[in-house]
Design a protein around this motif. Sequence first.
Motif, PDB file in Angstrom:
ATOM      1  N   SER A  42       0.797  -1.230   0.000  1.00 31.90           N
ATOM      2  CA  SER A  42       0.000   0.000   0.000  1.00 31.90           C
ATOM      3  C   SER A  42       0.829   1.280   0.000  1.00 31.90           C
ATOM      4  CB  SER A  42      -0.954   0.009   1.192  1.00 31.90           C
ATOM      5  OG  SER A  42      -0.226  -0.011   2.408  1.00 31.90           O
ATOM      6  N   CYS A 228     -10.303   6.800  -0.505  1.00 28.61           N
ATOM      7  CA  CYS A 228      -9.084   7.317   0.119  1.00 28.61           C
ATOM      8  C   CYS A 228      -9.173   8.831   0.301  1.00 28.61           C
ATOM      9  CB  CYS A 228      -7.858   6.948  -0.715  1.00 28.61           C
ATOM     10  SG  CYS A 228      -6.301   7.363   0.102  1.00 28.61           S
ATOM     11  N   TRP A 231     -11.297   9.425   3.271  1.00 30.48           N
ATOM     12  CA  TRP A 231     -10.541   9.154   4.496  1.00 30.48           C
ATOM     13  C   TRP A 231      -9.600  10.318   4.812  1.00 30.48           C
ATOM     14  CZ3 TRP A 231      -5.302   9.005   5.197  1.00 30.48           C
ATOM     15  CH2 TRP A 231      -4.881   8.660   6.485  1.00 30.48           C
ATOM     16  N   LEU A 246      -3.088   6.572   4.602  1.00 25.49           N
ATOM     17  CA  LEU A 246      -3.561   5.571   3.651  1.00 25.49           C
ATOM     18  C   LEU A 246      -3.365   6.038   2.215  1.00 25.49           C
ATOM     19  CD1 LEU A 246      -6.915   4.393   5.301  1.00 25.49           C
ATOM     20  CD2 LEU A 246      -4.582   3.590   5.723  1.00 25.49           C
ATOM     21  N   THR A 247      -3.443   5.091   1.305  1.00 26.89           N
ATOM     22  CA  THR A 247      -3.306   5.357  -0.131  1.00 26.89           C
ATOM     23  C   THR A 247      -4.452   4.671  -0.868  1.00 26.89           C
ATOM     24  OG1 THR A 247      -2.017   3.353  -0.535  1.00 26.89           O
ATOM     25  CG2 THR A 247      -0.779   5.348   0.093  1.00 26.89           C
ATOM     26  N   PRO A 248      -4.756   5.105  -2.091  1.00 27.90           N
ATOM     27  CA  PRO A 248      -5.762   4.380  -2.885  1.00 27.90           C
ATOM     28  C   PRO A 248      -5.388   2.901  -3.066  1.00 27.90           C
ATOM     29  CG  PRO A 248      -5.353   6.523  -3.867  1.00 27.90           C
ATOM     30  CD  PRO A 248      -4.325   6.347  -2.772  1.00 27.90           C
ATOM     31  N   TYR A 251      -6.881   0.683  -0.290  1.00 25.33           N
ATOM     32  CA  TYR A 251      -8.283   0.310  -0.481  1.00 25.33           C
ATOM     33  C   TYR A 251      -8.439  -0.707  -1.610  1.00 25.33           C
ATOM     34  CZ  TYR A 251     -10.286   3.857   2.652  1.00 25.33           C
ATOM     35  OH  TYR A 251     -10.668   4.585   3.754  1.00 25.33           O
TER      36      TYR A 251
END
Length: 385
Positions: A42, A228, A231, A246-248, A251
């Motif tokens: 990720s 994302c 988020w 987080l990153t795309p 997900y």
Amino acid sequence: MHHLKLKVHDRIADVPHQDWDTLSANGSAAMSRAFWSVIESSGMNDFAYRYVLFYDEGDRPVGLTTVYTVTTDIAIFAPAFVRRALGAVRKIFPSFLKWKMLECGTPITISSPPFIKADAVSEAQFIKSLNSVLRAMAREEGCLIIVVRDFEPDAHALQAQWARFGYHWTDSLPNTYVDLRWGTPQQYRADMRSYFRSKLNKHLKRNADAGVHHVLVDDFASLADTLCAQWMVVHTHASEFQREVLTPVFYRELSAQMGALAQVLLFYRGEDLVGHALLMRDGDMLRWLYVGREVAENDSLYLYIAHTVVETAILLGAKRLEMGLTTYPIKQDLGADVVPIKLAIRASWSLINPFVGLGYALLNTVPNPTPRQVFKANALAASRP
């Protein structure tokens, strides 16, 4: 006591699949190879991962754990006035009190204790071997601080074992859980005391009047960029705790790798996607991993989302719902218990280690919310075995 053999791998793909799967078969989904494939791919922050497998004299796998380095704010749970002071200093010195740390655990959720071991291996033997590899890694990576996380009440008895090697037992942000004893969402709400039920109904009505509705899906890879971004809206406005970014890809890979175990609740106002809640099935437990919103507003939508997560857990037949860290008052109003978490922390340099526990405790304060009696006393009594 024989010293365990160990093998360290830099990529989850290099780990012997059968050895890992044999050990993790009865463990948490957060310790599965699929989940760690998601984490590793990720691209969050500057995380760099290591996978440690332990073997006995007959080369049989008897334990595993996950270790990573990451740059972390040493005052990550600092009270607001400390954060403000640090913000002023960091305008001049951006990396002040942000250190590269070595952590043993799971970076985005709770796995207590943060390892899996065979029953044939004693806790004392396992922790002795684990401490040895952590100390060696910290020296190799140039990490001043070693953190072993997380220890919920089921693992608090391990404190004495870690203390033998100079680790300080310190507080982390508490977790929240709802033990699900209801067959239907209607029974759950009926068990609430009238004050909490009427408060909830008021907020649910506001959302119904605004045309808010939701759907549960387990294939959300195509929505990864949108989710994302939602988020990130919540993350950038968080006042209590910020770490992983987080990153795309996170997900997208979670949907692809975890299959039906990973689900997302999508919240619409009319036809507009206005928020989501990311969920993961973990045996009898449902984990609420993340929440996202299109716009950061102080309105009723978050309560609607949180209640829908509880309702969904009941409908899925989960026995327990993990609601995660922060936003304690809303989760408590929905019946969540606040559960303490401990960290084992030490300096890689023995000379300064005596001061690490005290220094960490001075910089960081964690909330200790007063328990709330959300459910009727007779309902609680009836639920006890």
